[in-house]
Design an enzyme around this catalytic site. Structure first.
Site, PDB file in Angstrom:
ATOM      1  N   LYS A  58      41.640  55.074  28.903  1.00  0.00           N
ATOM      2  CA  LYS A  58      42.181  54.242  29.982  1.00  0.00           C
ATOM      3  C   LYS A  58      41.639  54.746  31.313  1.00  0.00           C
ATOM      4  O   LYS A  58      41.355  55.937  31.479  1.00  0.00           O
ATOM      5  CB  LYS A  58      43.705  54.334  30.007  1.00  0.00           C
ATOM      6  CG  LYS A  58      44.378  53.140  30.662  1.00  0.00           C
ATOM      7  CD  LYS A  58      44.405  51.955  29.724  1.00  0.00           C
ATOM      8  CE  LYS A  58      45.262  50.823  30.274  1.00  0.00           C
ATOM      9  NZ  LYS A  58      45.414  49.713  29.322  1.00  0.00           N
ATOM     10  N   GLY A  72      59.569  39.642  34.407  1.00  0.00           N
ATOM     11  CA  GLY A  72      58.195  39.564  34.891  1.00  0.00           C
ATOM     12  C   GLY A  72      57.512  38.333  34.317  1.00  0.00           C
ATOM     13  O   GLY A  72      57.484  38.163  33.098  1.00  0.00           O
ATOM     14  N   VAL A  73      56.997  37.468  35.183  1.00  0.00           N
ATOM     15  CA  VAL A  73      56.325  36.260  34.700  1.00  0.00           C
ATOM     16  C   VAL A  73      54.927  36.165  35.319  1.00  0.00           C
ATOM     17  O   VAL A  73      54.567  35.182  35.960  1.00  0.00           O
ATOM     18  CB  VAL A  73      57.158  34.981  34.968  1.00  0.00           C
ATOM     19  CG1 VAL A  73      58.257  34.849  33.939  1.00  0.00           C
ATOM     20  CG2 VAL A  73      57.749  34.958  36.370  1.00  0.00           C
ATOM     21  N   GLY A  74      54.145  37.216  35.094  1.00  0.00           N
ATOM     22  CA  GLY A  74      52.740  37.199  35.471  1.00  0.00           C
ATOM     23  C   GLY A  74      51.944  36.381  34.466  1.00  0.00           C
ATOM     24  O   GLY A  74      52.493  35.567  33.712  1.00  0.00           O
ATOM     25  N   ASN A  75      50.636  36.625  34.407  1.00  0.00           N
ATOM     26  CA  ASN A  75      49.758  35.805  33.572  1.00  0.00           C
ATOM     27  C   ASN A  75      50.146  35.835  32.095  1.00  0.00           C
ATOM     28  O   ASN A  75      50.189  34.799  31.428  1.00  0.00           O
ATOM     29  CB  ASN A  75      48.307  36.252  33.735  1.00  0.00           C
ATOM     30  CG  ASN A  75      47.750  35.912  35.097  1.00  0.00           C
ATOM     31  OD1 ASN A  75      48.218  34.975  35.741  1.00  0.00           O
ATOM     32  ND2 ASN A  75      46.765  36.662  35.550  1.00  0.00           N
ATOM     33  N   VAL A  76      50.406  37.033  31.560  1.00  0.00           N
ATOM     34  CA  VAL A  76      50.758  37.138  30.144  1.00  0.00           C
ATOM     35  C   VAL A  76      52.083  36.455  29.869  1.00  0.00           C
ATOM     36  O   VAL A  76      52.211  35.634  28.953  1.00  0.00           O
ATOM     37  CB  VAL A  76      50.811  38.615  29.695  1.00  0.00           C
ATOM     38  CG1 VAL A  76      51.375  38.720  28.282  1.00  0.00           C
ATOM     39  CG2 VAL A  76      49.419  39.248  29.750  1.00  0.00           C
ATOM     40  N   ALA A  77      53.092  36.778  30.649  1.00  0.00           N
ATOM     41  CA  ALA A  77      54.427  36.239  30.399  1.00  0.00           C
ATOM     42  C   ALA A  77      54.480  34.729  30.614  1.00  0.00           C
ATOM     43  O   ALA A  77      55.228  34.023  29.920  1.00  0.00           O
ATOM     44  CB  ALA A  77      55.451  36.937  31.279  1.00  0.00           C
TER      45      ALA A  77
END
Length: 368
Positions: free
Chosen positions: A80, A180-185
């Protein structure tokens, strides 16, 4: 911080500090284990409070990638990168090109991809300097943004966890609280909405919440309240450590299944979930869809083939939860056991092979 003690504790192979004064690059590359193959793991850009915090995050995330790749059946190790800086204002082309040159210097020991704070466009810049990058634009023959694949894998894993908890994998009528509602969510919410789940969402980004409410009919709550809402499934999809001493007494969900990394603040919090009878889908197993998808690029990307592999996260979660049920181990420990078993088996096999006088060839020599 005693660096070598930290590396020895979990047997890390390498920790690299990369700086470029002209561009402002301050990056840390952690390579945990390359037993199964070259280390694959994304590049995170974040405003860390200290350099020590950045090092700890890089080390923790690299180990997580080793286990994620191992449990997913990939012939890849774990690594990482974290870049210290504000992704909204500190990025520039020179920074990512300089970083690409550092990756190239590792000669294939580490392959990067996007992560929190970095984008497909950033990977395109890195690609100008090295071939050891995935998740570039489809115009380069790549898979592009891995978020939809990650979301699809979380959806499949959530269904498997629901079956263990409720006796059916149907999510119709289930209430899912998404932190959390970013791109993935956001992509995950699409799958849940289409199956008939009821959504409760939160995010510090009010625009992201508004978009999810308007698109999927979700109910919005304050970030401080999401952990305690009445729901069937809690889906942590922001930063990690939301399962902790403060949150445990508030959780009403019977299932925890989300996209965030390092959801347990400490292993003992996984023990506590197990004791409470809450079904926990280990984070690095359920959120492996993105890495499975980009790993397919190493063979010449084929979306249909990649998504068939991502769908197998359902089977991986089922297997982990079955081991947990029959052995009495908490699910996070059952997942660790699977990863460690695969890595140890190959290490032992390789040691025996070399001890008996045989020799191995590198992949490049074999191609050659």
């Amino acid at each position: 911080m005693e660096l070598f003690a930290a590396l020895e504790r979990d047997d890390y192979e390498e920790l690299l500090f990369c700086q470029d004064k002209a561009s402002g690059l301050k990056a840390i590359i952690a390579i945990h284990d390359t037993t199964l193959g070259p280390a694959l793991g994304g590049t995170r850009m974040w405003t860390y409070a200290s350099e020590e915090e950045a090092i700890i995050d890089a080390l923790r995330l690299a180990k997580g990638m080793t286990y994620k790749n191992a449990v997913s059946g990939l012939n890849l190790g774990g690594g990482k990168t974290v870049i210290i800086g504000d992704p909204k204002k500190d990025k520039n082309e020179a920074m990512f090109r300089a970083f690409g040159r550092y990756i190239q210097g590792l000669n294939g020991r580490y392959i990067t991809a996007e992560d929190v704070g970095t984008t497909e466009e950033d990977m395109n810049i890195i690609y100008e300097e090295t071939d050891y990058v995935t998740g570039t634009s489809p115009s380069y023959g790549s898979s592009g943004n891995p978020s939809p694949a990650t979301a699809y894998g979380v959806y499949q894993g959530m269904k498997a966890a629901a079956k263990a908890a409720f006796g059916t994998d149907s999510l119709e009528g289930r209430t899912v609280a998404v932190q959390g509602v970013g791109n993935v969510a956001f992509s995950l919410c699409k799958h849940l909405y289409e199956e008939g789940a009821q959504l409760i969402v939160t995010d510090i980004n009010k625009e992201a919440v508004r978009r999810t409410v308007e698109t999927y009919g979700a109910k919005a709550v304050d970030p401080a309240d999401i952990i305690s809402v009445d729901c069937d499934i809690y889906a942590p999809c922001a930063l990690g450590a939301t399962i902790n001493d403060d949150s445990l007494p508030l959780i009403k969900a019977k299932v925890i299944a989300g996209a965030a990394n390092n959801q347990l603040k400490e292993p003992r919090h996984g023990d506590a979930l197990h004791g409470l009878g809450i079904v926990y889908a280990p984070d690095y197993v359920i959120n492996a869809g993105g890495v499975i998808n980009i790993a397919d690029e190493l063979n010449g990307y084929n979306k249909e083939r990649a998504y068939k592999q991502v769908a197998k996260i359902y089977d991986s979660i089922t297997r982990v939860l079955e081991i947990s049920r029959t052995s009495g181990l908490p699910s996070y420990a059952a997942a660790d056991h699977l990863a460690q078993e695969r890595i140890s088996m190959l290490k032992n096999s390789r040691s025996t092979f070399l001890r008996d006088g045989h020799h191995t060839l590198s992949r490049r020599q074999l191609r050659g």
